[in-house]
Design a protein around this motif. Structure first.
Motif: not given
Length: 146
Positions: A138-146
Motif C-alpha cells: 500500500a505504501a509503495n502504491n501511494g497509500g499511507p507511510e509505514l
C-alpha cells in the motif's frame, strides 16, 4: 611451492642440455643413457568458509518475550545504546536487517522496528507478516507511510 617447481624444471633443463652437449662432444660415440624422473607436487585445494548468522544459534528469549510472544523494545536517543538494543533484538531473531530494510541510523531503525512490531508487521523471524507485506504494498502504491 612455485620455487620448488622452478627448481625441478631447471634440473630437467640442465639434464637435457647436458645430454645434448655430451652427444655433441662425443661425436659418433653413444651418449650415456640418462633417466630423469620428475614428480609434480599434488595440487593444493583451499576452502574458505563464510560465517553466517545461522551458524550461531540465537539465545533463548527472555521470559517477558516468551510470555508476550514479542520482544520488549527499549527506545533510546543514544546511537550507541540503540545499536546495542538492535544487536540484542537481532540475537532474539526478531530484528533482521537482511529481511527488512531499516534506516541507517540506529536510533531511527530502532524506532521503525518498535512501530512496525507494535502494528503486527514484523514476524518472529525478522521478516514481514502478511499484514506487513500488505502495508508495504500500500505504501509503495501511494497509500499511507509505514
Amino acid at each position: 611451492m612455485q620455487h620448488g617447481i622452478r627448481r625441478r624444471a631447471l634440473a630437467v633443463l640442465l639434464t637435457v642440455t647436458g645430454s645434448a652437449v655430451l652427444v655433441a662432444c662425443n661425436g659418433d660415440k653413444p651418449a650415456p643413457a640418462v633417466t630423469t624422473t620428475v614428480t609434480a607436487p599434488a595440487p593444493t585445494v583451499t576452502v574458505t568458509a563464510t560465517p553466517t548468522l545461522a551458524a550461531t544459534p540465537a539465545p533463548p528469549p527472555t521470559p517477558t518475550e516468551q510470555a508476550a510472544g514479542k520482544p520488549d523494545v527499549v527506545l533510546t536517543g543514544d546511537p550507541d545504546a540503540a545499536g546495542k538494543e538492535l544487536q540484542r533484538l537481532q540475537k532474539t531473531g526478531w530484528w533482521n536487517p537482511n529481511k527488512i530494510e531499516y534506516a541507517d541510523d540506529p536510533v531511527t531503525a530502532l524506532q521503525q522496528f518498535d512501530r512496525w512490531l507494535g502494528k503486527g508487521y514484523i514476524a518472529p523471524g525478522g521478516g514481514w507478516t502478511p499484514a506487513g507485506e500488505a502495508a508495504v504494498e500500500a505504501a509503495n502504491n501511494g497509500g499511507p507511510e509505514l
